[in-house]
Design an enzyme around this catalytic site. Sequence first.
Site, mmCIF file in Angstrom:
data_model
loop_
_atom_site.group_PDB
_atom_site.id
_atom_site.type_symbol
_atom_site.label_atom_id
_atom_site.label_comp_id
_atom_site.label_asym_id
_atom_site.label_seq_id
_atom_site.Cartn_x
_atom_site.Cartn_y
_atom_site.Cartn_z
ATOM 1 N N GLY A 199 41.231 75.548 13.654
ATOM 2 C CA GLY A 199 41.571 74.171 13.247
ATOM 3 C C GLY A 199 43.071 74.122 12.893
ATOM 4 O O GLY A 199 43.682 75.219 12.414
ATOM 5 N N ARG A 201 38.608 76.830 19.353
ATOM 6 C CA ARG A 201 37.710 77.578 18.589
ATOM 7 C C ARG A 201 37.209 78.621 19.444
ATOM 8 O O ARG A 201 36.182 79.188 19.409
ATOM 9 C CB ARG A 201 36.771 76.813 17.696
ATOM 10 C CG ARG A 201 37.446 75.930 17.080
ATOM 11 C CD ARG A 201 36.261 75.258 15.907
ATOM 12 N NE ARG A 201 37.170 74.260 14.980
ATOM 13 C CZ ARG A 201 37.680 74.602 14.001
ATOM 14 N NH1 ARG A 201 37.699 75.869 13.529
ATOM 15 N NH2 ARG A 201 38.230 73.662 13.170
ATOM 16 N N ASP A 234 39.277 82.792 9.680
ATOM 17 C CA ASP A 234 38.311 84.001 9.818
ATOM 18 C C ASP A 234 37.628 84.332 11.234
ATOM 19 O O ASP A 234 37.669 85.375 11.905
ATOM 20 C CB ASP A 234 37.378 83.751 8.689
ATOM 21 C CG ASP A 234 36.597 82.430 8.821
ATOM 22 O OD1 ASP A 234 36.952 81.476 9.505
ATOM 23 O OD2 ASP A 234 35.507 82.363 8.139
ATOM 24 N N THR A 236 44.523 78.975 6.773
ATOM 25 C CA THR A 236 43.356 78.012 6.313
ATOM 26 C C THR A 236 43.878 76.810 5.560
ATOM 27 O O THR A 236 44.486 76.943 4.607
ATOM 28 C CB THR A 236 42.234 78.976 5.375
ATOM 29 O OG1 THR A 236 41.732 78.069 4.669
ATOM 30 C CG2 THR A 236 43.107 79.799 4.422
ATOM 31 N N ASP A 289 42.200 75.046 3.934
ATOM 32 C CA ASP A 289 41.235 74.806 2.749
ATOM 33 C C ASP A 289 41.453 75.828 1.836
ATOM 34 O O ASP A 289 40.853 75.683 0.578
ATOM 35 C CB ASP A 289 39.837 75.007 3.383
ATOM 36 C CG ASP A 289 39.309 73.956 4.253
ATOM 37 O OD1 ASP A 289 39.757 72.533 3.874
ATOM 38 O OD2 ASP A 289 38.255 74.081 5.033
ATOM 39 N N ASP A 307 40.853 78.991 1.830
ATOM 40 C CA ASP A 307 39.676 79.755 1.382
ATOM 41 C C ASP A 307 39.441 81.131 2.077
ATOM 42 O O ASP A 307 38.508 81.580 2.444
ATOM 43 C CB ASP A 307 38.409 78.863 1.705
ATOM 44 C CG ASP A 307 38.423 78.480 3.191
ATOM 45 O OD1 ASP A 307 39.268 78.714 4.031
ATOM 46 O OD2 ASP A 307 37.286 78.227 3.781
ATOM 47 N N ARG A 317 34.760 72.305 3.299
ATOM 48 C CA ARG A 317 33.470 72.497 3.492
ATOM 49 C C ARG A 317 32.756 73.476 2.392
ATOM 50 O O ARG A 317 31.739 73.650 2.162
ATOM 51 C CB ARG A 317 32.973 72.981 5.032
ATOM 52 C CG ARG A 317 32.789 71.671 5.842
ATOM 53 C CD ARG A 317 32.580 71.975 7.279
ATOM 54 N NE ARG A 317 33.153 70.712 7.908
ATOM 55 C CZ ARG A 317 32.941 70.790 9.305
ATOM 56 N NH1 ARG A 317 32.858 71.956 9.978
ATOM 57 N NH2 ARG A 317 33.684 69.978 9.741
#
Lengths: 343, 343, 343, 343
Positions: free
Chosen positions: A10, A71, A103, A126, A128, A130, A172
């Site tokens: 992403g 992806r 990841d 990332t 997020d 994370d 998520r």
Amino acid sequence: MNVGLLTGGGDCPGLNAVIRAVVRRVAAAGGRCTGILEGWRGLIREMTVPLTVAETHGIVGLGGTILGSSRTNPYKNPETDVASVRAHFEALGLDALVAVGGDDTLGVALRLHKDFRFPVVGVPKTIDNDLDAADFSFGFDTAVNIVVEAADRLRTTGESHRRVMVLETMGRRCGWIACYAGMAAGADYILVPEVPVDLGRMLDSLARRRQAGRHSALVVVAEGARLEGPADPACYPPRDAPGMPRPEGIGASVAWIIENRARVETRTLVLGHMQRGGIPTAADRVLATRLGLAAADLALRRRFGTLLTHRGGQIAEAPLTAENIGPRSLDLAYYDAAAASFA
Amino acid sequence: MNVGLLTGGGDCPGLNAVIRAVVRRVAAAGGRCTGILEGWRGLIREMTVPLTVAETHGIVGLGGTILGSSRTNPYKNPETDVASVRAHFEALGLDALVAVGGDDTLGVALRLHKDFRFPVVGVPKTIDNDLDAADFSFGFDTAVNIVVEAADRLRTTGESHRRVMVLETMGRRCGWIACYAGMAAGADYILVPEVPVDLGRMLDSLARRRQAGRHSALVVVAEGARLEGPADPACYPPRDAPGMPRPEGIGASVAWIIENRARVETRTLVLGHMQRGGIPTAADRVLATRLGLAAADLALRRRFGTLLTHRGGQIAEAPLTAENIGPRSLDLAYYDAAAASFA
Amino acid sequence: MNVGLLTGGGDCPGLNAVIRAVVRRVAAAGGRCTGILEGWRGLIREMTVPLTVAETHGIVGLGGTILGSSRTNPYKNPETDVASVRAHFEALGLDALVAVGGDDTLGVALRLHKDFRFPVVGVPKTIDNDLDAADFSFGFDTAVNIVVEAADRLRTTGESHRRVMVLETMGRRCGWIACYAGMAAGADYILVPEVPVDLGRMLDSLARRRQAGRHSALVVVAEGARLEGPADPACYPPRDAPGMPRPEGIGASVAWIIENRARVETRTLVLGHMQRGGIPTAADRVLATRLGLAAADLALRRRFGTLLTHRGGQIAEAPLTAENIGPRSLDLAYYDAAAASFA
Amino acid sequence: MNVGLLTGGGDCPGLNAVIRAVVRRVAAAGGRCTGILEGWRGLIREMTVPLTVAETHGIVGLGGTILGSSRTNPYKNPETDVASVRAHFEALGLDALVAVGGDDTLGVALRLHKDFRFPVVGVPKTIDNDLDAADFSFGFDTAVNIVVEAADRLRTTGESHRRVMVLETMGRRCGWIACYAGMAAGADYILVPEVPVDLGRMLDSLARRRQAGRHSALVVVAEGARLEGPADPACYPPRDAPGMPRPEGIGASVAWIIENRARVETRTLVLGHMQRGGIPTAADRVLATRLGLAAADLALRRRFGTLLTHRGGQIAEAPLTAENIGPRSLDLAYYDAAAASFA
């Protein structure tokens, strides 16, 4: 030296600042850069563009990635695709690859390095926040500011109409965006995956707030927060209740519960992809630039099988390992701090 | 417990988030807060407001400080003013004081603690990011984003007219804002107090850029950068040159030099006080909230004569000493990273 | 003179600027203002606040309405509620009422004026820009800028991932926001209630765009656009198709069609209430201030049963009639202009 | 048909939206566009770029002008430069020219049309909103919003420190930006060229404000406001007063007066070129797009010697005359409305 560069997974604000910094550092050292289009897909299919200082002019503040992303994972079809990656890497005359991704993208880089001593340097990405490799990852600050601006807007209309506003953010697997943005926005309740959801406590908190004379409230919910589990079943619409359609998405579900259990008008906003687009904040541009310069240095020094980390404010080299690209949960000290605003 | 709270020195975005967090934490512990108006002046003259959770509602994203600020220093008239501070502190029934401010404000706190065991907790505040106690201080992120937005705007008009745009930022003693914002904006040259100004190098860099076909450039200059010293005198208008008025301010001086030595149209913008006003960014709100909560904890635990630090991403308690409120220069690694964009 | 002031219906940025302007003009003329809380509900229940210059200080740029709002309509229970409105109006000693609202709120004002010569002045308010009384209504400009900022963000992530991004805007009855914002954002297709939806044309347009090498697109859809009717049934998921859940909402439906018929990854964002909150733009503050001043003038001059209009850039007095508060559709010249960007 | 397109004079946000719209409309009609670089200079020196739909993709929201601009006027050297303009126009095979600019740029267009029936269509452009042809000109809305955002920031720091903040805006000949932005920001006093400056009245107004308990104030001053004339000499530093340096610029002069006559701390910000750069607002993008489409239509229909006007919300064709490109002062009704906020 010819340094390949790809962005996978992403997208997020700051990717172009990484690209620009890699290109400038490599050019200053006398090397050149080759842009691989659309993540690993670009190496499978040999889709490239030359990357020069001139071509990356003015992109430090541009959202997205000029290289595109995907992806695509060559290890899904290892016999054909991994072979293509290696063959095209050779054919392009590349000496090193800087892979910017999360990841999944870095997992491919790790396997390629393990399997073939593939000369790769990883830059963690990332939105997020994370990934274990970084306390704060570029793109996160931009996403958080977008959420806070939306929250500030929801506040004023919520107060005019005495409504509860539920704002669903990205996240998520982790609650970083929801918690951090919620704290900045002075949210009245925050739901994250890392903290078991206690709907009764949330409703009590909103009720106390109303008793104190505040008829509007802002609830921030991470996309990945889960209502299943120890929640009071009275709070929650059972999946098969007749005439009681279960709303889609966590934000709408939480709004349903507030509207139906607390009997107060509630509205939901799911910010979605807006959180990952557009002009990066200053902090994200600076962090991405620093990472890009450091990644170029590693590539120029042929420190392959490495990853950059961002911890305690410092950027450092680390081995590209499964641990370093492993997941990272919300630091609960932040949740506790945010919870100081709950009634 | 009755916790007094004051904000001193130049204001910056995030002060209200500190105030709100202190009030909420103290209230949650069963205490109450008293707002001291206009820094130390409010204790000298006994100007106060009650601070409750209700009265601090909705201020997390508000610029400035609802308590007002001043640079009043009771040690300028110690016999009368320090005595007043102590007397009013007593009369108000205060048990602790949280003082939010820079080296001056905290310097008073330090002396009061030394002289009288005054029960004070310090929260470092500097929009310039120049206090030893913090890697990053709240307000800085907001200021930097304001500078970057201005720089992004100057870029487009500079390019349309093939002009050099000189942007002067805050930073009397240090180059943090100029360097950090310059890096984020992709500045073509940056001048800071920590790096001796080499005007010849700057002009060469701009000339190389033009040779590469880019006829516009952005130069970011910290207010405190100095042209005196080893600079090529040919670059600089002597103070008494007939018919050659020396421009006021470093930004205008640098623009004068570029316009007259490089013979290219140049425009200057001095952002001034706009950098310290308005809505704080998400990161500044979060950092300020965390500091406010931690300061309240220290006050509640009667850990006086202390200061909060923000280093390596962690907030910690430290003794309130002259060293901890001492100055902090730009980390030159940032300047080197920014310089990677110079032609 | 005691001027009552209420805001009814959905809130929008600029309401506080109207309030502030009314208060200042009335105060300058020696009168005073009484704020009625939550629209007509405040007159039914006698919920009021005094409105002085001091109390409206600093609200020109504040979103929402400090008076609160509601959709309460006294004519739903005319015997009790209309009587209450009249009795409380008397009891409060009001000489005039400035009612700021849309067709519902002003419809009540109109009936009260017809039935009882109620001394009312109407100020039209519609964030959707769908009232006959105004070419442009305050709040609209802010909403459009919020949509455009979101669209600009969606663009960069859409381009990175070669996705079609569908952005659903407000506009249940009209396409003003979708069309105006879509034009500003350079949208690749726009769907509005006023133009029969031709899904085949939309898909053809997106296909032509892809053939021209652009793999991302932005589609802006007004909430009130309708897929029913002459649309190619092959485009659309029938409501009862087995295994083919019909998506909720027009944005998601359009995204479903693009994803399934054009076979291209598509994402949706429904901006919702964010469009009506937060800081108003300069143009909305100016327009709202001008309307507030003019409304106060009408009240002071006892020109009741009137409405302000904003046409051709001019603010004017008009009779409060059903026509003047009637609906207003998108000017199709704007749609044609926006369509010039479709492939 | 080959349509030439140039942008002249000071740049402003929206120029690229005009360019994009012209290119799309001409392409849709089967014609093509040629971009002339740097205003009239590009025709004198034959500096051009092809302008296709693909090359103008994504520029609707980009500040500045991709064609560059200049103030070059071929009539300064008519024998050589006007001849060059005509020769290059021929050599380039141009059938029409769309000239986007202010009174200077369009003045050249007018003379060329008068002298040689030069096939030109004019699009008025003025960030200051001071052209007779338009009630509102693109770029103005963006400039005003930038000023208001700065003013909102200055407010919070002014209030924290009880200072008067003086904000100097663009507007050498007219007060549109200062007045409109001042009204939107709730300025406490506004100085414009169209209204004789009465410093005594300004100081009285600020004094009344302080008496009402408000110790901060915001004063907005147009660059072109003049202190000369009927002003109280006691207010103003005489040019040769010993030891009393006269400040440079109107903003600094006004600040000097307030600081020295009203004895209140005052700070100045001169926004300068930041007002004309960066991302255009939605309204400016829409207006510029509409003008671009209309200009292309005129060119395609060979309606030369014409100009577009924007009056009463309508875009219309008008003859390119000296009157239509003549100056336009601030509508004083706006000043009166803004003055309703003065104490």
